[in-house]
Motif scaffolding. Structure first.
Motif, short mmCIF file in Angstrom:
data_model
loop_
_atom_site.label_atom_id
_atom_site.label_comp_id
_atom_site.label_asym_id
_atom_site.label_seq_id
_atom_site.Cartn_x
_atom_site.Cartn_y
_atom_site.Cartn_z
N TRP A 118 66.67 57.19 62.88
CA TRP A 118 68.16 57.71 62.98
C TRP A 118 67.96 59.12 63.36
O TRP A 118 68.53 59.96 64.00
N SER B 141 74.87 61.13 70.65
CA SER B 141 75.05 59.84 70.15
C SER B 141 75.34 58.97 71.45
O SER B 141 76.13 59.38 72.47
N ASP C 96 75.67 54.68 73.07
CA ASP C 96 75.65 53.44 72.80
C ASP C 96 74.41 52.62 72.67
O ASP C 96 73.92 51.88 71.81
N ASP D 86 72.37 53.25 69.41
CA ASP D 86 73.09 52.41 68.28
C ASP D 86 72.66 50.98 68.51
O ASP D 86 72.23 50.24 67.54
N GLN D 87 72.86 50.43 69.64
CA GLN D 87 72.45 49.03 69.75
C GLN D 87 71.02 48.72 69.37
O GLN D 87 70.69 47.79 68.89
N HIS E 152 70.53 49.07 65.59
CA HIS E 152 71.06 47.63 64.98
C HIS E 152 69.99 46.62 65.08
O HIS E 152 70.00 45.68 64.28
N LYS F 106 74.36 50.96 57.37
CA LYS F 106 75.29 52.30 57.64
C LYS F 106 75.02 53.51 56.54
O LYS F 106 75.07 54.46 56.91
N GLN G 232 71.91 55.42 57.86
CA GLN G 232 72.29 56.05 58.88
C GLN G 232 73.20 57.43 58.64
O GLN G 232 72.62 58.40 59.12
#
Length: 146
Positions: free
Chosen positions: A106, A115, A117, A120-121, A124, A138, A141
């Motif tokens: 992170w 940021s 997407d 993030d993907q 995750h 979370k 992060q």
């Protein structure tokens, strides 16, 4: 003549960087590189953060960290499957190290201040392979952000 000059300057001495061993340290570094490239850019802020993380995590100087990052970049290019890279870590490190790795990932993502997407993907996906619960992920992060 031109071919010889091109061959000489293209790869002086025929030097070839060998692929580093896919151990936990290099796998973590490859994931850091993959996270930095997730948004299709690889910025100097991200590179500097990767070098800082590698130096801190492995107790090495900045030059050794940059060399290790270069090895990790090569490993990242040669191993297209993110799950495969993360699985190396999943089997090699404990819960504390997995969480520290996610914080580091992170930090790399946040290094450029933007940021995406895709980032993030990717993170995750890595969290799932490492077996970190979404709620805990979370928290990690938020810890990396702060």
């Amino acid at each position: 003549m031109l071919e010889r000059l091109t061959a000489f300057f293209g790869n002086p001495g025929g030097y070839h960087t060998p692929l580093p061993e896919a151990d936990a340290s290099h796998a973590m570094g490859a994931l850091l590189v993959r996270a930095a490239k997730a948004d299709h850019t690889y910025l100097v802020e991200e590179i500097a953060m990767i070098d800082k993380i590698l130096a801190r995590r492995h107790g090495i100087n900045p030059v050794a960290a940059a060399k290790m990052r270069a090895e990790c970049e090569l490993l990242e290019r040669k191993m297209p499957d993110t799950t495969g890279i993360a699985t190396i870590l999943e089997h090699a490190i404990g819960t504390e190290e997995k969480e520290a790795t996610l914080i580091a990932l992170w930090q790399v993502v946040f290094a450029d201040g933007v940021s995406h997407d895709e980032e993030d993907q990717l993170l995750h996906q890595i969290e799932a392979v490492l077996g970190v619960a979404p709620e805990r992920a979370k928290e990690l992060q938020a810890q990396a952000e702060g």
